[in-house]
Write a protein that holds these residues in place. Structure first.
Motif, mmCIF file in Angstrom:
data_model
loop_
_atom_site.group_PDB
_atom_site.id
_atom_site.type_symbol
_atom_site.label_atom_id
_atom_site.label_comp_id
_atom_site.label_asym_id
_atom_site.label_seq_id
_atom_site.Cartn_x
_atom_site.Cartn_y
_atom_site.Cartn_z
ATOM 1 N N TRP A 12 2.032 -5.623 -2.726
ATOM 2 C CA TRP A 12 1.094 -5.017 -3.653
ATOM 3 C C TRP A 12 1.131 -3.491 -3.728
ATOM 4 C CZ3 TRP A 12 -1.169 -8.178 0.345
ATOM 5 C CH2 TRP A 12 -1.750 -7.480 1.395
ATOM 6 N N GLY A 58 0.816 -1.209 0.000
ATOM 7 C CA GLY A 58 0.000 0.000 0.000
ATOM 8 C C GLY A 58 0.848 1.256 0.000
ATOM 9 N N TYR A 113 -8.629 -2.658 -13.660
ATOM 10 C CA TYR A 113 -7.535 -3.148 -12.816
ATOM 11 C C TYR A 113 -7.919 -4.435 -12.110
ATOM 12 C CZ TYR A 113 -5.040 -3.410 -8.298
ATOM 13 O OH TYR A 113 -4.361 -3.832 -7.186
ATOM 14 N N CYS A 163 -6.364 -7.114 -9.249
ATOM 15 C CA CYS A 163 -5.350 -7.371 -8.231
ATOM 16 C C CYS A 163 -5.153 -8.876 -8.083
ATOM 17 C CB CYS A 163 -5.797 -6.753 -6.913
ATOM 18 S SG CYS A 163 -4.631 -7.007 -5.565
ATOM 19 N N MET A 185 -10.925 -8.138 -8.212
ATOM 20 C CA MET A 185 -10.100 -9.130 -7.528
ATOM 21 C C MET A 185 -10.359 -10.501 -8.155
ATOM 22 S SD MET A 185 -8.543 -7.470 -5.024
ATOM 23 C CE MET A 185 -8.665 -5.821 -4.324
ATOM 24 N N GLU A 226 -11.971 -1.518 -10.190
ATOM 25 C CA GLU A 226 -11.079 -2.398 -9.432
ATOM 26 C C GLU A 226 -11.711 -3.780 -9.283
ATOM 27 O OE1 GLU A 226 -10.373 -2.992 -4.818
ATOM 28 O OE2 GLU A 226 -9.760 -0.988 -5.469
ATOM 29 N N TYR A 278 -1.647 3.446 -7.396
ATOM 30 C CA TYR A 278 -2.973 2.835 -7.449
ATOM 31 C C TYR A 278 -4.070 3.898 -7.388
ATOM 32 C CZ TYR A 278 -7.254 1.084 -5.278
ATOM 33 O OH TYR A 278 -8.572 0.852 -4.966
ATOM 34 N N TRP A 279 -4.012 4.778 -6.381
ATOM 35 C CA TRP A 279 -5.059 5.785 -6.224
ATOM 36 C C TRP A 279 -5.131 6.692 -7.449
ATOM 37 C CZ3 TRP A 279 -8.630 4.989 -2.787
ATOM 38 C CH2 TRP A 279 -8.340 4.339 -1.600
ATOM 39 N N LEU A 311 -1.710 -2.083 -4.589
ATOM 40 C CA LEU A 311 -3.056 -1.755 -4.118
ATOM 41 C C LEU A 311 -2.954 -0.814 -2.923
ATOM 42 C CD1 LEU A 311 -6.161 -2.514 -4.251
ATOM 43 C CD2 LEU A 311 -5.621 -4.221 -2.501
ATOM 44 N N TYR A 312 -3.667 0.314 -3.003
ATOM 45 C CA TYR A 312 -3.695 1.374 -1.984
ATOM 46 C C TYR A 312 -2.421 2.229 -1.944
ATOM 47 C CZ TYR A 312 -7.584 -1.512 -0.314
ATOM 48 O OH TYR A 312 -8.732 -2.267 -0.220
ATOM 49 N N SER A 358 -10.997 0.314 0.296
ATOM 50 C CA SER A 358 -11.197 0.666 -1.107
ATOM 51 C C SER A 358 -12.486 1.455 -1.290
ATOM 52 C CB SER A 358 -11.254 -0.604 -1.958
ATOM 53 O OG SER A 358 -11.700 -0.297 -3.275
ATOM 54 N N GLU A 397 -2.024 -6.809 -11.763
ATOM 55 C CA GLU A 397 -0.974 -6.706 -10.741
ATOM 56 C C GLU A 397 -0.583 -8.080 -10.219
ATOM 57 O OE1 GLU A 397 0.179 -4.393 -6.641
ATOM 58 O OE2 GLU A 397 -1.934 -4.444 -7.195
#
Length: 348
Positions: free
Chosen positions: A96, A67, A114, A116, A187, A185, A103-104, A98-99, A295, A91
């Protein structure tokens, strides 16, 4: 020849074509740090080329942490510029993005698709993507999400001593992971997750499967108990691993790192407890709790924190307004039993 070469290419093609729905001409950015599985990244780039897309693999040194904590180790300006312009971002980093800031910045454009898939490795990709029937798992997840969205009050317990109650906001989404529909986003499928009303989360959470990060943990030897009041961790109990976890949480000097950000069910029939959190939180019948950053897809009220971590609870029993959904890691709700059996016996 690469390990599981044929099976891996099949899984990568399935991911690109059937899951992410990559189109001809799409510019696909694949990010991977030096701790990631290069074979997975390469197979995905090959699959993207086959469907007529234009892939690029971005490799960089493995950062410390995840993050926002990764920012000081990353080429932030370069990664941000690349990811903001991508049509599709996959990714595969172990630690990661992520965050993180890239990412943001990428997500706020509203145009990046995206996914993850942090820590994905060859064997896992074959088991959790290549051999899972997409139609069946999507149908199962939708039914599970629909049941959960109707729940007002839930109680989650486990043999390890977990006993927590939550309330849900019907205006918030219950996310069905892995079903891709336009930018946003996503997963890996095999997980249904949501953000309960934050200050309604009260009781004791017990992580007895795995936690990651910090890197010193992974599969747990002894349970870690979190005493939660109105959505915030007030006390952490356990042995040596609990002390490591508490030290890591408090090292950020950030009150937001004590927030419970989300909860999820695991339902990928190919997942096994491996120490890789992406896989562990999808193990059949587990419950997972996210802590720290939240998120924006959850439509909650927490937002970014200094980092994020996830903990897995084994053998849970989940009760929804007095009706059972899971009992000791088995889905027992009447609307789920037949699909659950089909998923667990009919993966391919």
């Amino acid at each position: 020849m690469r390990y599981l070469d044929y099976e891996l290419v099949h899984a990568a093609y399935k991911l690109v074509k059937d899951v992410l729905k990559v189109s001809t001409g799409d510019e696909v950015v694949i990010t991977i740090d030096t701790a990631g599985d290069w074979n997975v990244a390469e197979a995905t780039a090959e699959a993207a080329t086959i469907v007529g897309a234009k892939p690029v693999i971005v490799l960089y040194q493995t950062p410390i942490g995840v993050g926002m904590a990764t920012d000081k180790y990353l080429p932030v300006k370069t990664l941000t510029a690349i990811l903001r312009e991508a049509d599709v971002w996959i990714e595969y980093n172990r630690n990661w993005l992520l965050y993180s800031t890239p990412y943001w910045k990428a997500i706020e454009t509203g145009k990046v698709k995206y996914m993850c898939l942090v820590g994905m490795y060859s064997d896992m990709m074959v088991r959790t993507i290549g051999r899972v029937d997409l139609n069946t798992i999507y149908t199962f997840q939708r039914k599970l999400a629909s049941i959960t969205k109707k729940c007002k009050k839930m109680r989650i317990t486990s043999p390890a001593g977990m006993n927590v109650e939550i309330e849900n906001d019907p205006a918030r989404p219950v996310l069905v992971e892995g079903e891709v529909d336009g930018p946003g986003e996503y997963m890996l499928f095999g997980q249904v997750d949501w953000a309960p009303i934050e200050d309604s989360i009260n009781g004791v959470l017990v992580f007895d499967g795995s936690i990651w990060p910090p890197e010193e943990l992974g599969i747990l030897k002894t349970p870690i108990k979190l005493h939660v009041v109105e959505g915030k961790i007030k006390k952490i109990e356990g042995g040596y691993e609990a002390k490591l976890f508490e030290k890591w949480i408090k090292s950020f000097n950030d009150e937001k790192m004590l927030n419970i950000a989300h909860i999820s069910y695991g339902c990928n029939p190919g997942a096994k407890l491996s120490g890789n959190i992406l896989e562990d939180e999808r193990v059949w019948g587990v419950v997972e709790w996210g802590i720290g950053s939240q998120s924006p897809t959850f439509k909650g009220k927490l937002g970014p924190a200094s980092s994020h971590t996830d903990g897995v609870c084994l053998n849970p029993t989940v009760e929804c307004d007095g009706e059972l959904i899971i009992v000791n890691d088995e889905y027992v709700h009447g609307d789920l039993i037949e699909l659950a059996m089909l998923l667990r016996t009919g993966t391919r």
